[in-house]
Scaffold this motif. Structure first.
Motif, PDB file in Angstrom:
ATOM      1  N   GLY A 225      15.350  26.606  -5.506  1.00 17.61           N
ATOM      2  CA  GLY A 225      16.041  27.587  -6.650  1.00 17.61           C
ATOM      3  C   GLY A 225      16.479  26.159  -7.320  1.00 17.61           C
ATOM      4  N   LYS A 226      17.842  26.334  -7.436  1.00 20.30           N
ATOM      5  CA  LYS A 226      17.470  25.252  -8.790  1.00 20.30           C
ATOM      6  C   LYS A 226      18.622  23.982  -8.449  1.00 20.30           C
ATOM      7  CE  LYS A 226      19.433  29.026 -11.850  1.00 20.30           C
ATOM      8  NZ  LYS A 226      21.286  29.568 -12.936  1.00 20.30           N
ATOM      9  N   LEU A 227      18.405  23.724  -6.854  1.00 19.82           N
ATOM     10  CA  LEU A 227      19.464  22.973  -6.112  1.00 19.82           C
ATOM     11  C   LEU A 227      17.764  21.620  -6.369  1.00 19.82           C
ATOM     12  CD1 LEU A 227      21.790  21.999  -3.924  1.00 19.82           C
ATOM     13  CD2 LEU A 227      20.270  22.610  -2.167  1.00 19.82           C
ATOM     14  N   GLY A 228      19.092  20.368  -6.123  1.00 22.32           N
ATOM     15  CA  GLY A 228      17.316  19.515  -6.280  1.00 22.32           C
ATOM     16  C   GLY A 228      17.928  18.448  -5.387  1.00 22.32           C
ATOM     17  N   ILE A 229      17.064  18.033  -4.818  1.00 24.83           N
ATOM     18  CA  ILE A 229      16.748  17.241  -3.439  1.00 24.83           C
ATOM     19  C   ILE A 229      16.324  15.944  -3.339  1.00 24.83           C
ATOM     20  CG2 ILE A 229      16.512  17.622  -0.660  1.00 24.83           C
ATOM     21  CD1 ILE A 229      16.296  20.195  -0.882  1.00 24.83           C
ATOM     22  N   ASP A 230      16.932  14.872  -3.313  1.00 21.86           N
ATOM     23  CA  ASP A 230      16.445  13.708  -3.096  1.00 21.86           C
ATOM     24  C   ASP A 230      16.714  12.799  -2.359  1.00 21.86           C
ATOM     25  OD1 ASP A 230      15.357  11.027  -3.919  1.00 21.86           O
ATOM     26  OD2 ASP A 230      16.101  10.495  -6.070  1.00 21.86           O
ATOM     27  N   LEU A 231      15.542  12.532  -1.216  1.00 22.06           N
ATOM     28  CA  LEU A 231      15.860  12.083   0.066  1.00 22.06           C
ATOM     29  C   LEU A 231      14.552  10.516   0.454  1.00 22.06           C
ATOM     30  CD1 LEU A 231      16.610  11.671   3.228  1.00 22.06           C
ATOM     31  CD2 LEU A 231      14.769  13.292   3.606  1.00 22.06           C
ATOM     32  N   ASN A 232      16.043   9.649   0.241  1.00 25.01           N
ATOM     33  CA  ASN A 232      14.435   8.142   0.232  1.00 25.01           C
ATOM     34  C   ASN A 232      14.657   7.514   2.383  1.00 25.01           C
ATOM     35  OD1 ASN A 232      13.522   7.182  -2.123  1.00 25.01           O
ATOM     36  ND2 ASN A 232      15.682   8.655  -2.928  1.00 25.01           N
ATOM     37  N   MET A 233      14.424   6.576   2.581  1.00 24.55           N
ATOM     38  CA  MET A 233      14.189   6.766   3.973  1.00 24.55           C
ATOM     39  C   MET A 233      13.863   4.870   3.634  1.00 24.55           C
ATOM     40  SD  MET A 233      13.396   9.764   7.030  1.00 24.55           S
ATOM     41  CE  MET A 233      12.330   9.666   5.884  1.00 24.55           C
TER      42      MET A 233
ATOM     43  N   TRP B 202       0.698  -1.060   0.194  1.00 23.04           N
ATOM     44  CA  TRP B 202       0.295   0.509   0.209  1.00 23.04           C
ATOM     45  C   TRP B 202       0.620   1.412   0.092  1.00 23.04           C
ATOM     46  CZ3 TRP B 202      -0.475   3.989   3.636  1.00 23.04           C
ATOM     47  CH2 TRP B 202      -1.382   4.660   3.217  1.00 23.04           C
ATOM     48  N   GLY B 203       0.667   2.028  -0.499  1.00 22.90           N
ATOM     49  CA  GLY B 203       1.345   3.386  -0.477  1.00 22.90           C
ATOM     50  C   GLY B 203       0.953   4.945  -1.027  1.00 22.90           C
ATOM     51  N   THR B 204       0.824   5.766  -0.774  1.00 23.36           N
ATOM     52  CA  THR B 204       0.345   7.055  -1.165  1.00 23.36           C
ATOM     53  C   THR B 204       1.458   8.525  -1.432  1.00 23.36           C
ATOM     54  OG1 THR B 204      -1.292   8.576  -0.215  1.00 23.36           O
ATOM     55  CG2 THR B 204       0.098   8.020   1.298  1.00 23.36           C
ATOM     56  N   ASN B 205       1.549   9.503  -2.388  1.00 25.42           N
ATOM     57  CA  ASN B 205       2.811   9.931  -2.737  1.00 25.42           C
ATOM     58  C   ASN B 205       1.310  11.613  -3.270  1.00 25.42           C
ATOM     59  OD1 ASN B 205       2.413   7.863  -5.288  1.00 25.42           O
ATOM     60  ND2 ASN B 205       2.559   9.805  -6.061  1.00 25.42           N
ATOM     61  N   TYR B 206       1.712  12.741  -3.401  1.00 28.32           N
ATOM     62  CA  TYR B 206       1.725  14.166  -3.684  1.00 28.32           C
ATOM     63  C   TYR B 206       2.258  15.071  -4.399  1.00 28.32           C
ATOM     64  CZ  TYR B 206      -1.286  17.862  -3.202  1.00 28.32           C
ATOM     65  OH  TYR B 206      -2.093  19.077  -3.851  1.00 28.32           O
ATOM     66  N   ASP B 207       2.144  15.557  -5.555  1.00 29.59           N
ATOM     67  CA  ASP B 207       2.895  16.334  -6.325  1.00 29.59           C
ATOM     68  C   ASP B 207       2.334  17.073  -5.603  1.00 29.59           C
ATOM     69  OD1 ASP B 207       4.410  13.752  -7.074  1.00 29.59           O
ATOM     70  OD2 ASP B 207       3.381  13.368  -9.224  1.00 29.59           O
ATOM     71  N   PHE B 208       3.422  17.738  -4.931  1.00 31.76           N
ATOM     72  CA  PHE B 208       3.056  19.571  -4.701  1.00 31.76           C
ATOM     73  C   PHE B 208       2.739  20.665  -5.741  1.00 31.76           C
ATOM     74  CE2 PHE B 208       4.170  17.598  -0.967  1.00 31.76           C
ATOM     75  CZ  PHE B 208       3.705  18.121   0.145  1.00 31.76           C
ATOM     76  N   ASN B 209       4.130  19.985  -7.124  1.00 32.98           N
ATOM     77  CA  ASN B 209       3.992  20.541  -8.616  1.00 32.98           C
ATOM     78  C   ASN B 209       4.528  19.409  -9.311  1.00 32.98           C
ATOM     79  OD1 ASN B 209       7.236  21.391  -7.668  1.00 32.98           O
ATOM     80  ND2 ASN B 209       5.391  22.956  -6.971  1.00 32.98           N
ATOM     81  N   SER B 210       5.662  20.118 -10.295  1.00 30.98           N
ATOM     82  CA  SER B 210       6.351  19.067 -11.511  1.00 30.98           C
ATOM     83  C   SER B 210       7.471  18.811 -10.621  1.00 30.98           C
ATOM     84  CB  SER B 210       6.380  19.960 -12.486  1.00 30.98           C
ATOM     85  OG  SER B 210       7.204  21.209 -12.151  1.00 30.98           O
ATOM     86  N   ASP B 211       8.089  19.889  -9.544  1.00 33.33           N
ATOM     87  CA  ASP B 211       9.412  19.767  -9.078  1.00 33.33           C
ATOM     88  C   ASP B 211       9.801  19.053  -7.525  1.00 33.33           C
ATOM     89  OD1 ASP B 211      10.497  20.713 -11.336  1.00 33.33           O
ATOM     90  OD2 ASP B 211      10.450  22.886 -10.413  1.00 33.33           O
ATOM     91  N   ASN B 212       8.270  18.953  -6.833  1.00 34.21           N
ATOM     92  CA  ASN B 212       7.876  18.629  -5.555  1.00 34.21           C
ATOM     93  C   ASN B 212       7.612  17.471  -5.223  1.00 34.21           C
ATOM     94  OD1 ASN B 212       9.766  21.025  -3.637  1.00 34.21           O
ATOM     95  ND2 ASN B 212       9.256  21.874  -5.759  1.00 34.21           N
ATOM     96  N   SER B 213       7.493  16.371  -4.491  1.00 36.01           N
ATOM     97  CA  SER B 213       6.661  14.764  -4.574  1.00 36.01           C
ATOM     98  C   SER B 213       7.056  14.667  -3.127  1.00 36.01           C
ATOM     99  CB  SER B 213       7.755  14.501  -5.742  1.00 36.01           C
ATOM    100  OG  SER B 213       6.249  13.243  -5.358  1.00 36.01           O
ATOM    101  N   LEU B 214       6.057  14.253  -2.733  1.00 34.83           N
ATOM    102  CA  LEU B 214       6.473  13.373  -1.017  1.00 34.83           C
ATOM    103  C   LEU B 214       5.343  12.014  -1.012  1.00 34.83           C
ATOM    104  CD1 LEU B 214       7.248  13.168   2.016  1.00 34.83           C
ATOM    105  CD2 LEU B 214       5.060  14.658   2.726  1.00 34.83           C
ATOM    106  N   GLY B 215       5.985  10.769  -0.776  1.00 34.97           N
ATOM    107  CA  GLY B 215       5.235   9.266  -0.703  1.00 34.97           C
ATOM    108  C   GLY B 215       5.781   8.836   0.285  1.00 34.97           C
ATOM    109  N   PHE B 216       4.681   7.557   0.727  1.00 31.33           N
ATOM    110  CA  PHE B 216       5.353   6.909   1.316  1.00 31.33           C
ATOM    111  C   PHE B 216       4.432   5.654   1.090  1.00 31.33           C
ATOM    112  CE2 PHE B 216       3.279   4.056   5.083  1.00 31.33           C
ATOM    113  CZ  PHE B 216       4.794   3.733   5.543  1.00 31.33           C
TER     114      PHE B 216
ATOM    115  N   LYS C  88       7.844   8.098  -6.911  1.00 27.37           N
ATOM    116  CA  LYS C  88       9.373   8.297  -7.121  1.00 27.37           C
ATOM    117  C   LYS C  88       9.837   8.221  -6.184  1.00 27.37           C
ATOM    118  CE  LYS C  88       7.546  12.360  -9.588  1.00 27.37           C
ATOM    119  NZ  LYS C  88       6.496  12.616  -9.150  1.00 27.37           N
ATOM    120  N   GLY C  89      10.140   7.189  -5.139  1.00 25.87           N
ATOM    121  CA  GLY C  89      10.464   6.177  -4.147  1.00 25.87           C
ATOM    122  C   GLY C  89      11.320   5.795  -4.387  1.00 25.87           C
ATOM    123  N   THR C  90      12.711   6.336  -4.477  1.00 22.64           N
ATOM    124  CA  THR C  90      13.964   5.024  -5.298  1.00 22.64           C
ATOM    125  C   THR C  90      14.751   4.230  -3.432  1.00 22.64           C
ATOM    126  OG1 THR C  90      16.323   5.699  -4.759  1.00 22.64           O
ATOM    127  CG2 THR C  90      14.720   6.864  -6.088  1.00 22.64           C
ATOM    128  N   GLY C  91      14.025   4.120  -2.768  1.00 24.67           N
ATOM    129  CA  GLY C  91      14.434   3.460  -1.456  1.00 24.67           C
ATOM    130  C   GLY C  91      15.736   3.791  -1.071  1.00 24.67           C
TER     131      GLY C  91
END
Length: 772
Positions: free
Chosen positions: A369-377, A299-313, A760-763
């Motif tokens: 800005g131009k800084l991309g962030i990719d955080l996975n847990m 089971w999972g859910t995710n939300y795209d705030f816009n084309s650049d920002n996304s959060l999921g579990f 978009k989670g990579t683990g």
């Protein structure tokens, strides 16, 4: 960790200095909103059209061009397949630019430009899917079966020639189980990259990566997919999978339920030759079978705030409700010094309980800005218990029962942070990955024939990495450096053991250069990697097979250190690759005497050095609806097997040939006829005799592709038999038999309002997950 903090400070300093130069950024897509690579983007003066600066788009269709400060600009975009586009810009963000396909009309005939099927990219090869008949293969698994140097086994496991099991990504999401590949339709795939020289952002144990790039996700509302499968190979097996997804705007929720049953069966003849104080020969025939049925739910859910920002579990649960095995008509004939000494009737039963296993993943992908962030847990917890009873009955030798109990518990906590920023004509990536692992195993033998063990391993891995990707015209490069500090503590019966406990601090550099122009491509790579033993390989247990043969783990194993060089070239539908690996402290499965007794003991041991040479040639021409792929692979190891006690030269060359035939007919009907043949293989102290496999697949889609019927026949001629030999120090082993690979499989799939997942989670800690 101090090294990473220092590197981060330096990185932020570079960002502040780099931001002083104005840069125009943008993205180029086609009419289907697919990113376009290798598009020429030129900045012109709007007054006199004078040239200012130029660049080409990367694999994601993006471009970055440094320009003088304080004026308006005119962009000119050109590509051989598309009409030119002119765009006036007054800010540093040109947005998304759409090119129209160019058509040439000649006497009512439309001719389109033909792009190469193979394209060299940094670290590997990219295969075009959307513009070939591969787009009508069925699922992502079916597409992978047709790719060069990629082999998909009957159980769905994937291997890359000479590089082992790859990490697989769908866009930015790490594939955690094979069902995700079954859920992705081939028509939704744009291209697939097979990376055989992965850079510093990947764990130092990762030797290959497959990146699947899809079309832009479309469609809101409820979607549903159901797969029903049945297989027959003397035993009936199958699965039922239901995938439900709801999407509205930027929010998405999904649920996947997979109920399965499978059978593992063998009918082998085994021969063990033990040359101790006496010469012991054991001829054994034991037909065995095990059946498993269980459930995998996610089971999972995710939300795209816009084309650049996304959060999921996401959360996944796996549980085996039934896993039992037994033997049929097992027997052993034993000879000592050339004389028969007894016959043993041997049978066993086993009962294993797996799970419940839990896995939770969370991610955030965004931009500041131009800084991309990719955080996975990631958090992982699994367990299994197995009880086994072996009964040996003999009139000449003493009869005995052997009862064993094995329990295993594992936990993993991991996090990975990746930061990216455009710098000059490329992108700099920096980050860290932290993992903490706990593995506990207990093994008990009621009769005391083999020793009981209780082991615990606690391991922490702190890594920091940086890499720079540069694109300059037709050239691209990737240079990276990864640092890993590993602390591994080993406990036996609760007491810390100095010998098996380890401390490692290693640097892993990587460098890849690629050139691509038109239909031609060339790529060279150097990578330094490691391979760490799995936690099962590090166990101290001794498993009882029969009274003259054991197998087990080795807590004193050291990691391998691997230096790899490779060179790849491609032209349109033709590609070739050659490579060389040098491995220090290679881990090889071999056999020795057990504590000097007349008993064989198989396990992994380290050996000083090991060299491996490989080459591959792939041709995939097109003939209308027919597209074959011819592949010839060569490999040869260099190992002083005789110097390590083997009686054989194990350095013979190995050849492997495959022919994949694809026929795409009207009315959504596709036929695959695949043949592969191995001319024999030497690896380590093991030799595999020649074997071949002929497979047939028929696939038909109905009702505007809502229904898919897939009939698959594996090992049609029943030629995929196992013949293996191990030539070790005073112990020789052979195995001959059939593993029921000949099977018929029928899968019926129903799709309702299908749309591709946005998760978009990579683990994190993916390499540790494999070791567990």
């Amino acid at each position: 960790m101090k090294i990473f903090l220092l590197a981060t400070c330096l990185f932020l300093g570079v960002l502040s200095s780099a931001s002083a130069t104005p840069t125009i950024v943008g993205k180029v897509v086609n009419a289907q909103q697919q990113p376009l690579s290798l598009v020429n983007v030129v900045v012109l003066n709007p007054t006199d059209s004078a040239f200012i600066q130029g660049a080409v788009t990367d694999e994601n269709g993006q471009f970055r061009i440094e320009v003088p400060r304080g004026q308006a600009y005119l962009l000119r975009l050109t590509s051989v397949e598309y009409e030119p586009l002119f765009k006036s810009v007054t800010s540093d963000d040109a947005g998304t630019l759409t090119l129209k396909a160019r058509h040439y009309a000649l006497k009512e005939v439309v001719v389109k430009a033909d792009r190469p099927q193979y394209k060299v990219v940094t670290g590997g090869l990219s295969v075009d899917i959307s513009n070939t008949i591969l787009a009508h293969s069925g699922t992502a698994t079916d597409v992978l079966r047709q790719l060069p140097r990629v082999n998909v086994e009957n159980d769905g496991s994937v291997n890359v020639f000479s590089k082992g099991t790859p990490e697989i990504y769908i866009n930015n999401k790490k594939v955690q189980d094979k069902s995700e590949l079954e859920q992705l339709k081939s028509t939704d795939i744009k291209a697939i990259e097979v990376i055989t020289s992965p850079g510093a952002r990947y764990n130092a144990t990762v030797k290959s990566v497959i990146r699947i790039k899809t079309m832009r996700a479309q469609g809101d509302g409820l979607s549903f997919r159901a797969d029903n499968n049945v297989k027959y190979n003397t035993y009936w097996t199958g699965f039922q999978e239901d995938y439900l997804k709801y999407r509205h705007g930027g929010w998405e929720a999904f649920m996947d339920a997979y109920v399965f049953t499978f059978v593992s069966a063998q009918d082998p003849h085994l021969r063990e030759e033990i040359q101790g104080s006496d010469n012991i020969v054991v001829d054994q025939h034991i037909r065995n079978m095990s059946r498993t049925w269980g459930l995998h739910a996610k089971w999972g859910t995710n939300y795209d705030f816009n084309s650049d920002n996304s959060l999921g579990f996401s959360y996944a649960l796996t549980r085996y409700f039934y896993d039992k095995g037994y033997s049929i008509e097992g027997s052993q004939d034993i000879m000592k010094n050339g004389n028969p000494i007894g016959h043993i009737d041997h049978d066993y039963t086993s009962n294993e309980l797996v799970g419940p296993n839990h896995e939770a993943n969370a991610y955030y992908i965004g931009k500041l800005g131009k800084l991309g962030i990719d955080l996975n847990m990631t958090y992982l917890w699994n367990k299994n218990n197995e009880n086994k009873l072996s009964k040996e009955t003999s009139l000449q030798l003493h009869s005995q029962n052997v009862t064993t109990h094995h329990a295993q518990n594992n936990r993993l906590t991991a996090g990975k942070l990746l930061l990216s920023y455009p710098l000059w004509k490329g992108t700099i990536n920096m980050g860290t990955e932290l993992t903490s692992t706990y593995s506990k195993g207990e093994y008990r033998n009621d009769e005391g024939i083999v020793k009981s063990t209780s082991t615990e391993i606690k391991e922490r891995n702190a890594a920091g990495f940086a890499e720079y990707q540069l694109t300059f015209g037709s050239l691209s490069a990737n240079a990276g450096l990864r640092y890993e500090h590993v602390v591994s503590d080993y406990y036996e019966q609760g007491a810390w053991q100095k010998g098996p406990s380890r401390r490692y601090s290693d640097w892993f550099p990587s460098l890849s250069l690629a050139w691509h122009k038109g239909k031609w491509g060339l790529q060279g790579s150097y990578v330094y990697k490691t391979k760490r033993p799995s936690y099962g390989m590090l166990s101290n247990e001794v498993q009882y097979d029969n009274r003259y043969f054991y197998e087990g783990g080795n807590p004193y194993l050291r990691p391998e250190m691997v230096k790899s060089l490779s060179l790849m070239a491609s032209y349109a539908w033709l590609s070739a690759e050659v490579g060389h690996e040098y491995t220090k402290d290679v881990m090889l499965w071999t056999a020795t005497l057990y504590n000097g007794q007349d008993i064989g003991f198989s396990r992994n041991l380290n050996f000083d050095s090991f060299q491996y040479l490989y080459a591959s040639v792939v041709a995939s021409p097109k003939f209308g609806c027919y597209q074959p792929t011819y592949e010839l692979n060569f490999s040869r190891q260099h190992l002083d097997a005789k110097g390590y006690g083997s009686g054989k030269n194990m350095n013979k060359p190995n050849f492997f040939f495959s022919l994949r035939n694809r026929f795409s007919f009207p009315h959504d009907f596709t036929v695959y006829v695949n043949f592969r043949h191995s001319f024999g293989e030497d690896y380590g102290f093991n030799h595999m005799s020649p074997t071949s496999n002929l497979g047939l697949q028929l696939m038909k889609q109905f009702c505007n592709k809502a229904w898919t019927v897939n009939l698959f026949v594996n090992d049609l001629l029943k030629t995929n038999e196992v013949k293996s030999y191990t030539y070790a120090d005073r112990v020789n082993l052979s195995k001959y038999g059939y593993e029921y690979s000949r099977r018929v499989s029928l899968t019926v799939t129903y799709n309702f309002n299908t749309s591709q997942s946005k998760y978009k989670g990579t683990g994190a800690g993916n390499a540790e997950r494999g070791r567990l």
